[in-house]
Design a protein around this motif. Structure first.
Motif, short mmCIF file in Angstrom:
data_model
loop_
_atom_site.label_atom_id
_atom_site.label_comp_id
_atom_site.label_asym_id
_atom_site.label_seq_id
_atom_site.Cartn_x
_atom_site.Cartn_y
_atom_site.Cartn_z
N ILE A 57 36.97 -13.97 -22.46
CA ILE A 57 37.35 -12.81 -21.65
C ILE A 57 36.22 -11.79 -21.55
CG2 ILE A 57 38.92 -10.87 -21.43
CD1 ILE A 57 40.16 -13.49 -20.64
N PRO A 58 35.54 -11.42 -22.65
CA PRO A 58 34.43 -10.46 -22.52
C PRO A 58 33.32 -10.94 -21.60
CG PRO A 58 35.12 -10.60 -24.81
CD PRO A 58 35.83 -11.70 -24.08
N GLU A 59 32.99 -12.23 -21.67
CA GLU A 59 31.93 -12.76 -20.81
C GLU A 59 32.36 -12.73 -19.34
OE1 GLU A 59 29.44 -16.90 -19.92
OE2 GLU A 59 30.76 -16.77 -21.68
N ALA A 60 33.60 -13.15 -19.06
CA ALA A 60 34.09 -13.13 -17.69
C ALA A 60 34.17 -11.71 -17.16
CB ALA A 60 35.46 -13.80 -17.62
N THR A 61 34.58 -10.78 -18.02
CA THR A 61 34.65 -9.37 -17.62
C THR A 61 33.28 -8.84 -17.26
OG1 THR A 61 36.57 -8.98 -19.06
CG2 THR A 61 35.28 -7.06 -18.42
N ASN A 62 32.33 -9.11 -18.13
CA ASN A 62 30.97 -8.65 -17.89
C ASN A 62 30.41 -9.22 -16.59
OD1 ASN A 62 28.26 -7.55 -19.03
ND2 ASN A 62 27.82 -9.67 -18.48
N ARG A 63 30.71 -10.50 -16.36
CA ARG A 63 30.15 -11.18 -15.20
C ARG A 63 30.60 -10.53 -13.90
NH1 ARG A 63 31.25 -17.46 -14.93
NH2 ARG A 63 30.10 -17.30 -16.90
N ILE A 64 31.92 -10.26 -13.76
CA ILE A 64 32.37 -9.72 -12.48
C ILE A 64 32.03 -8.25 -12.33
CG2 ILE A 64 34.16 -11.45 -12.22
CD1 ILE A 64 36.23 -9.32 -12.89
#
Length: 300
Positions: free
Chosen positions: A158-165
């Motif tokens: 979730i943190p990586e996906a959040t950062n990405r968008i």
């Protein structure tokens, strides 16, 4: 694909952002500039009006609307949906076939290239074949093992996906270089973005109040540049864009020293051009000589 931004998740630089989806509400301060509007579909005989709100998005890592805007612009896909989709894609893969494909890549593509380069450099067939077998075969085996274990598809947390968008769709809001405005609806279609169904960013330029990272434009005083205007296709032609522009004017007059609003728009988008002209924008010479877009300005 890894982001080059400093917001790329390493230890936990965006932990707060990762928890936005868990927040149940938004602080009252975020609703300081908002309005209630009603719209009707002119082609419908239904007299029931649908209400929506327009809010200001101050930005920064503590503003949960930064992630909501990113989710809206990411085709209404929030981090949880991104992770779930990646897992589905990974679980649907035939790992045996994927392992064979990995082995083929090493033996049929990487190995011949390595062997060919070796022969060009050394003119020794034996050394070329050895490098083909060891390096090409080795890479193929590693890819095969990786694919067999189901690692052929990267599943972010979730943190990586959040950062990405956020980096892709709302980094200006995160950095507070921009201020955003959103229109929200209770329509369940927009649940992934917590109601956001339209969004636009503005940047205060040529002002002492401007963010240090804001762009400077010659031959114009303090102004707010409008960018990234988007209204969901199901909500267009219902006054949402007009409502966002009105709220931007209110914000500009009450909270900034901006003297004008500016924007760029594609000439091939007559609906947008007409909206801006109706709102009082006029075309001017574009200070960006490399841009083919129309440059429009409205004094406030």
């Amino acid at each position: 694909q890894k982001s080059k931004s400093k917001f790329q998740h390493a230890a936990a630089p965006v932990t707060l952002l990762a928890d936005f989806s868990l927040l149940g509400g938004i602080p009252a301060s975020y609703f300081a500039l908002q309005g209630d509007f009603e719209h009707k579909d002119p082609s419908s005989s239904d007299t029931t009006a649908t209400a929506y709100q327009v809010e200001v998005v101050r930005g920064g890592e503590d503003d949960p609307r930064v992630l909501d805007v990113a989710s809206f612009r990411n085709s209404l896909k929030n981090p949880e949906m991104m992770v779930a989709r990646a897992k589905e894609k990974r679980d649907a893969i035939d790992t045996t076939a994927a392992a064979i494909d990995g082995l083929k890549i090493g033996l049929l593509y990487v190995g011949p290239l390595i062997g060919g380069f070796t022969y060009v450099e050394t003119q020794e067939i034996q050394q070329s074949l050895q490098n083909y077998a060891v390096l090409g075969g080795g890479i193929g085996v590693l890819l095969a093992i990786n694919n067999k274990m189901g690692r052929g598809v990267h599943v972010p947390d979730i943190p990586e996906a959040t950062n990405r968008i956020i980096v892709d769709f709302s980094e200006g809001l995160f950095r507070q270089q921009d201020v955003g405005f959103v229109a929200t609806s209770d329509d369940p279609t927009f649940a992934p973005s917590r109601g956001v169904m339209a969004a636009v960013d503005i940047q205060l330029r040529n002002s002492e109040q401007s963010h240090p990272g804001a762009r400077k434009v010659s031959n114009i005083g303090p102004h707010l540049h409008i960018k990234n205007m988007e209204v969901h296709k199901s909500m267009r032609r219902q006054g949402v864009g007009q409502a966002l522009l009105e709220k931007i004017v209110d914000y500009a007059k009450t909270e900034t020293d901006g003297e004008a609003l500016t924007l760029e728009v594609e000439a091939a988008n007559p609906a947008a051009v007409n909206l801006y002209k109706k709102f009082g924008f006029e075309t001017r010479e574009n200070p960006n000589k490399l841009s083919k877009n129309l440059y429009m300005i409205k004094q406030i």
